[in-house]
Design a protein around this motif. Structure first.
Motif, short mmCIF file in Angstrom:
data_model
loop_
_atom_site.label_atom_id
_atom_site.label_comp_id
_atom_site.label_asym_id
_atom_site.label_seq_id
_atom_site.Cartn_x
_atom_site.Cartn_y
_atom_site.Cartn_z
N LEU A 1 -6.82 -0.85 -6.31
CA LEU A 1 -6.39 0.30 -5.47
C LEU A 1 -6.75 1.57 -5.61
CD1 LEU A 1 -2.81 -1.33 -4.62
CD2 LEU A 1 -4.42 -0.97 -3.06
N LEU B 1 1.05 -1.19 0.06
CA LEU B 1 0.17 -0.20 -0.22
C LEU B 1 0.80 1.29 -0.08
CD1 LEU B 1 -2.92 -1.03 2.74
CD2 LEU B 1 -3.16 -0.78 0.13
N LYS C 1 -11.08 -4.61 0.61
CA LYS C 1 -9.95 -5.15 -0.02
C LYS C 1 -9.74 -5.93 -1.30
CE LYS C 1 -7.37 -5.90 4.51
NZ LYS C 1 -6.63 -6.73 5.29
N GLU D 1 -9.56 2.68 -6.18
CA GLU D 1 -10.80 2.91 -5.09
C GLU D 1 -10.13 3.45 -3.86
OE1 GLU D 1 -14.92 2.74 -4.37
OE2 GLU D 1 -14.10 1.78 -6.08
N LEU D 2 -9.10 2.84 -3.30
CA LEU D 2 -8.50 3.32 -2.12
C LEU D 2 -8.07 4.68 -2.21
CD1 LEU D 2 -7.87 2.88 0.87
CD2 LEU D 2 -5.66 1.51 0.05
N LYS D 3 -7.42 4.87 -3.38
CA LYS D 3 -6.73 6.33 -3.28
C LYS D 3 -7.83 7.39 -3.65
CE LYS D 3 -3.80 8.85 -6.50
NZ LYS D 3 -3.44 8.78 -8.01
N VAL E 1 -13.44 0.84 2.63
CA VAL E 1 -13.14 0.35 1.47
C VAL E 1 -12.78 -1.21 1.53
CG1 VAL E 1 -11.36 0.38 -0.65
CG2 VAL E 1 -12.08 2.61 0.57
N ASP F 1 -17.00 2.24 -0.32
CA ASP F 1 -16.76 1.59 -1.39
C ASP F 1 -17.95 1.32 -2.56
OD1 ASP F 1 -16.31 -1.05 -3.11
OD2 ASP F 1 -14.48 -1.01 -1.90
N LEU G 1 -10.28 -0.50 5.84
CA LEU G 1 -9.71 -1.37 4.61
C LEU G 1 -10.03 -2.76 5.21
CD1 LEU G 1 -8.46 -1.47 2.01
CD2 LEU G 1 -6.34 -1.29 2.88
N ALA H 1 -10.75 7.09 -2.17
CA ALA H 1 -11.46 7.20 -0.57
C ALA H 1 -10.42 8.00 -0.13
CB ALA H 1 -11.39 5.75 -0.17
N LEU I 1 -5.60 4.63 7.74
CA LEU I 1 -6.23 3.46 7.17
C LEU I 1 -5.93 2.32 8.02
CD1 LEU I 1 -4.64 3.29 3.34
CD2 LEU I 1 -6.58 4.44 4.20
N ILE J 1 -10.43 5.64 7.53
CA ILE J 1 -10.90 4.72 6.55
C ILE J 1 -10.57 3.15 6.99
CG2 ILE J 1 -10.74 3.97 4.15
CD1 ILE J 1 -9.77 6.87 3.48
#
Length: 139
Positions: free
Chosen positions: A108, A17, A104, A110-112, A102, A126, A81, A114, A52, A79
């Protein structure tokens, strides 16, 4: 610049990550910890905008970590994860004060998204999460 920390007990995941997120010149990972207790200790010395956190970790889980962070400093965004996509787990994190969630299994990117959204002061969930179903858990 968005400063983040990562609470994740799978070191290879947190390392990956970090590598991915720091490809963005607007994100810097300033710490990581394998559990909530160590993250709380770290937060005495570093000041992230976003934490995170995994939900299922040893010693102190993500729900307890989120609750404690929010009681100490409501300005830190949290957040989740997680691999848990069931409405009960999501509701538990929302009730703990999480600003985003978000999965797993999501890309990635999507995580950014978020991280950027939550850092700007908005909540982010998500795209695969059915918030209507999660909100039914209140009743």
């Amino acid at each position: 610049m968005i400063f983040i920390t990562i609470a994740e007990d799978h070191i290879s995941l947190s390392d990956g990550l970090k590598v991915f997120l720091e490809q963005d010149s607007n994100i810097e990972v300033i710490g990581n910890a394998p559990n909530g207790k160590e993250m709380l200790e770290m937060l005495k010395f570093v000041k992230p905008q976003v934490v995170l956190t995994d939900i299922n970790m040893p010693i102190m889980n993500g729900v307890e970590l989120c609750t404690t962070i929010k009681s100490l400093n409501k300005n830190i965004k949290v957040i989740a994860l997680s691999m848990y996509d069931n409405p009960g787990a999501i509701k538990e994190m929302i009730d703990a004060g999480a600003d985003g969630y978000v999965l797993k299994i999501s890309p990635l990117t999507e995580l950014k998204k978020a991280i950027e959204t939550v850092a700007s002061g908005k909540n982010y969930f998500d795209q695969a999460i059915d918030l209507e179903e999660v909100n039914k858990k209140e009743q």
